[in-house]
Scaffold this active site. Structure first.
Site, PDB file in Angstrom:
ATOM      1  N   SER A  24       0.791  -1.074   0.011  1.00  0.00           N
ATOM      2  CA  SER A  24       0.006  -0.117   0.185  1.00  0.00           C
ATOM      3  C   SER A  24       0.744   1.261   0.003  1.00  0.00           C
ATOM      4  O   SER A  24       0.214   2.503   0.133  1.00  0.00           O
ATOM      5  CB  SER A  24      -0.909   0.062   1.084  1.00  0.00           C
ATOM      6  OG  SER A  24      -0.085  -0.305   2.537  1.00  0.00           O
ATOM      7  N   THR A 156     -39.128  26.179 -10.633  1.00  0.00           N
ATOM      8  CA  THR A 156     -39.203  25.100 -10.078  1.00  0.00           C
ATOM      9  C   THR A 156     -39.502  24.194 -11.186  1.00  0.00           C
ATOM     10  O   THR A 156     -40.175  24.662 -12.325  1.00  0.00           O
ATOM     11  CB  THR A 156     -40.667  25.073  -9.188  1.00  0.00           C
ATOM     12  OG1 THR A 156     -41.578  25.372  -9.846  1.00  0.00           O
ATOM     13  CG2 THR A 156     -40.401  26.126  -8.042  1.00  0.00           C
ATOM     14  N   HIS A 157     -39.034  22.817 -11.172  1.00  0.00           N
ATOM     15  CA  HIS A 157     -39.196  21.975 -12.259  1.00  0.00           C
ATOM     16  C   HIS A 157     -38.565  22.601 -13.707  1.00  0.00           C
ATOM     17  O   HIS A 157     -39.067  22.205 -14.796  1.00  0.00           O
ATOM     18  CB  HIS A 157     -40.701  21.958 -12.591  1.00  0.00           C
ATOM     19  CG  HIS A 157     -41.470  21.281 -11.612  1.00  0.00           C
ATOM     20  ND1 HIS A 157     -41.593  19.968 -11.077  1.00  0.00           N
ATOM     21  CD2 HIS A 157     -42.281  22.038 -10.612  1.00  0.00           C
ATOM     22  CE1 HIS A 157     -42.421  20.127  -9.784  1.00  0.00           C
ATOM     23  NE2 HIS A 157     -42.551  21.187  -9.613  1.00  0.00           N
ATOM     24  N   GLU A 304     -18.540  21.150 -15.926  1.00  0.00           N
ATOM     25  CA  GLU A 304     -18.946  19.865 -16.150  1.00  0.00           C
ATOM     26  C   GLU A 304     -18.204  18.819 -15.359  1.00  0.00           C
ATOM     27  O   GLU A 304     -18.740  17.764 -15.062  1.00  0.00           O
ATOM     28  CB  GLU A 304     -18.859  19.697 -17.738  1.00  0.00           C
ATOM     29  CG  GLU A 304     -19.933  20.399 -18.633  1.00  0.00           C
ATOM     30  CD  GLU A 304     -19.387  20.612 -20.065  1.00  0.00           C
ATOM     31  OE1 GLU A 304     -20.332  20.904 -20.694  1.00  0.00           O
ATOM     32  OE2 GLU A 304     -18.480  20.363 -20.399  1.00  0.00           O
ATOM     33  N   GLN A 336      -7.405  -1.849   4.543  1.00  0.00           N
ATOM     34  CA  GLN A 336      -6.248  -1.089   3.677  1.00  0.00           C
ATOM     35  C   GLN A 336      -7.026  -0.448   2.617  1.00  0.00           C
ATOM     36  O   GLN A 336      -6.459   0.910   2.285  1.00  0.00           O
ATOM     37  CB  GLN A 336      -5.457  -2.016   3.196  1.00  0.00           C
ATOM     38  CG  GLN A 336      -4.261  -1.409   2.353  1.00  0.00           C
ATOM     39  CD  GLN A 336      -2.945  -2.423   2.264  1.00  0.00           C
ATOM     40  OE1 GLN A 336      -2.355  -2.730   3.207  1.00  0.00           O
ATOM     41  NE2 GLN A 336      -2.653  -2.741   1.045  1.00  0.00           N
ATOM     42  N   LYS A 339      -8.183   3.712   2.146  1.00  0.00           N
ATOM     43  CA  LYS A 339      -7.355   5.043   1.784  1.00  0.00           C
ATOM     44  C   LYS A 339      -7.469   5.573   0.551  1.00  0.00           C
ATOM     45  O   LYS A 339      -7.548   6.568   0.314  1.00  0.00           O
ATOM     46  CB  LYS A 339      -5.825   4.617   2.085  1.00  0.00           C
ATOM     47  CG  LYS A 339      -5.702   4.568   3.586  1.00  0.00           C
ATOM     48  CD  LYS A 339      -4.476   3.946   4.023  1.00  0.00           C
ATOM     49  CE  LYS A 339      -4.472   3.248   5.191  1.00  0.00           C
ATOM     50  NZ  LYS A 339      -5.306   1.940   5.024  1.00  0.00           N
TER      51      LYS A 339
HETATM   52  N1  ARG Z   1      -1.268  -1.131   5.156  1.00  0.00           N
HETATM   53  C1  ARG Z   1      -1.959  -1.940   6.133  1.00  0.00           C
HETATM   54  C2  ARG Z   1      -3.144  -0.961   6.016  1.00  0.00           C
HETATM   55  O1  ARG Z   1      -3.368   0.251   5.611  1.00  0.00           O
HETATM   56  C3  ARG Z   1      -1.266  -1.745   7.604  1.00  0.00           C
HETATM   57  C4  ARG Z   1      -1.868  -2.487   8.458  1.00  0.00           C
HETATM   58  C5  ARG Z   1      -1.399  -3.979   8.264  1.00  0.00           C
HETATM   59  N2  ARG Z   1      -1.819  -4.810   9.271  1.00  0.00           N
HETATM   60  C6  ARG Z   1      -2.025  -6.153   9.108  1.00  0.00           C
HETATM   61  N3  ARG Z   1      -2.239  -6.768  10.111  1.00  0.00           N
HETATM   62  N4  ARG Z   1      -1.529  -6.698   8.175  1.00  0.00           N
HETATM   63  O2  ARG Z   1      -4.317  -1.373   6.794  1.00  0.00           O
END
Ligand code: ARG
Length: 459
Positions: A24, A156-157, A304, A336, A339
């Site tokens: 990651s 409206t509409h 847009e 994970q 993110k």
């Molecule tokens: N890169 C992982 C995440 O963002 C970190 C946690 C990993 N933990 C584990 N028990 N493998 O979630």
């Protein structure tokens, strides 16, 4: 290949494809700053609880400070072969302090580390978005003042409804943003920092030492004092829910989706109003784009894209909601994947909020075209006629509504001025041509709606 934080129990080397698949670092390197900070707090906890000596703590602290400076100066380079940012920073520390680094991970897991980092990141990013919202609010308010008095058809509409002030209209977007700011602020306040959960079950360090260490740190750092109400920002010691919880990610993504939806509505109104058919507003050249084929085109691509990005924002929310659905407690690697959507939504919203203020300030409003549209449609005064009949002729609302409806039908698209007095009287003897003509005044029409406060309305 970078070193891992685990491996002792394995007989075989990890398959490179597995490393690539599970890594990651590409995206969680964004958390570097907060990861170092978490480690600084962790070192002080290890020292207080006797896991490292004062001397060892000092060495670790210095090495962490060095990395922290590199991050601040923008010269920190993440190793893209590391599993994640937590691993990478541990490896970088090893280069500085050698085998002492092996003590750093005492009584902690990436499961609580990642949460600490993420929560810190969110607190600051929310603050940035709130600041950008306020910039846009200011631009809208400036436009309200600048164009105070311009009257536009309200819809409206997407059909002509009643006349309104352009400033009231723009103000409504400012109000939406004020709600967004409040929403973001509330989410930010509800995020509680915690460390000491370990992998899931807590750590052999007395409850409270961790929270004290976090509090001490937050109180020391002035930069954080404005973001954190220290007392309320730190969680009491818990572990299972703490490492499993991503509600705050969902709440943020939801607040960002709502904000993005508001911006898309503003974008859509401006797109419609800048068409030839409307001609109410023109985008500044610097905020429009052209066509590779049609030389005459001036396109609202920025607007847009703002409209279009709501798809990504809503998708990001859905992706985290779905990722968490049915996930057994506690940490699972699925998590994970919170993110990329979270970082992505922050990025989109921040870019939208950066481009919009100048776009709004440089809009050219075409009062002539707006006035012409209003002149063209006397039916927009129909509600004013109804109120006139109620207030001046004491006719019940429903009857008045019916009379005006029949008048509109009878006019067949003609102006009231072009209708014979007799024709009008035939619809109802309560109707008076002169009175109706007197009512067809945009300023009077808007001013008659006294439930809305309009201090500066010029008559
Ligand atoms: N890169 C992982 C995440 O963002 C970190 C946690 C990993 N933990 C584990 N028990 N493998 O979630």
């Amino acid at each position: 290949m970078a070193k891992k934080l685990w491996g002792g129990r394995f007989k075989k080397k990890t398959e490179p494809l597995v490393e690539e698949f599970t890594r990651s670092i590409d995206y969680d390197k964004k958390l570097a700053r907060w990861d170092v900070l978490g480690s600084i707090i962790h070192v002080s906890v290890l020292r207080k609880s006797g896991f490292v000596t004062v001397k060892e703590a000092k060495r670790l602290q210095n090495a962490l400070d060095k990395i922290s400076k590199q991050i601040d100066q923008g010269i920190f380079k993440a190793d893209n072969t590391a599993e994640d940012i937590h691993t990478d920073i541990q490896n970088k520390l090893e280069k500085e302090v050698g085998s002492l680094v092996l003590k750093l991970h005492t009584a902690r897991s990436r499961n609580d580390q990642v949460l600490f980092d993420l929560k810190f990141y969110c607190k600051f990013e929310l603050l940035a978005v709130m600041g950008l919202c306020k910039d846009l609010q200011i631009s809208l308010l400036k436009a309200c003042n600048k164009y105070f008095g311009i009257i536009i058809p309200g819809y409206t509409h997407l059909q002509h409804a009643q006349l309104v002030l352009l400033s009231d209209y723009l103000r409504s977007y400012e109000e939406m943003l004020a709600r967004d700011v409040k929403r973001l602020e509330n989410v930010g306040k509800s995020i509680k920092l915690s460390l000491g959960a370990g992998a899931l079950a807590g750590i052999p360090i007395k409850a409270g030492i961790y929270n004290e260490a976090i509090k001490e740190y937050l109180e020391e750092e002035k930069e954080f004092a404005k973001v954190f109400n220290v007392e309320k920002s730190v969680d009491v010691s818990k572990s299972i829910d703490t490492v499993s919880d991503r509600d705050f990610v969902i709440e943020i993504l939801s607040a960002l989706s709502i904000l993005g939806m508001h911006l898309s509505r503003l974008a859509e109104d401006l797109i419609i109003w800048s068409t030839k058919e409307f001609g109410f507003v023109e985008l500044d050249d610097a905020f429009a784009t052209g066509s590779s084929l049609m030389p005459q085109k001036k396109n609202p691509d920025v607007l847009e894209l703002i409209r279009g990005y709501t798809g990504t924002l809503n998708g990001n929310l859905m992706s985290v909601l779905t990722m968490l659905k049915g996930l057994p407690l506690t940490y699972n690697r699925d998590m994970q994947l919170d993110k990329p959507p979270l970082f992505g939504s922050f990025e989109i919203i921040e870019r939208e909020l950066k481009v919009l203020p100048r776009l709004i300030e440089t809009l050219k409003w075409n009062k002539k075209a707006i006035d012409a549209k209003i002149k063209d449609d006397e039916a927009i005064y129909a509600t004013d006629f109804v109120y006139h009949l109620i207030q001046k002729k004491k006719i019940p609302f429903k009857t008045a509504h019916d009379i005006v409806g029949r008048l509109i039908q009878k006019s067949g698209g003609r102006k009231i001025a072009d209708m014979k007095e007799e024709e009008i009287k035939n619809v109802s003897d309560k109707l008076d041509k002169k009175e109706l003509l007197g009512l067809m005044n945009p300023v009077k029409s808007v001013a008659s709606r006294i439930s809305v406060e309009r201090k500066k309305l010029k008559t």
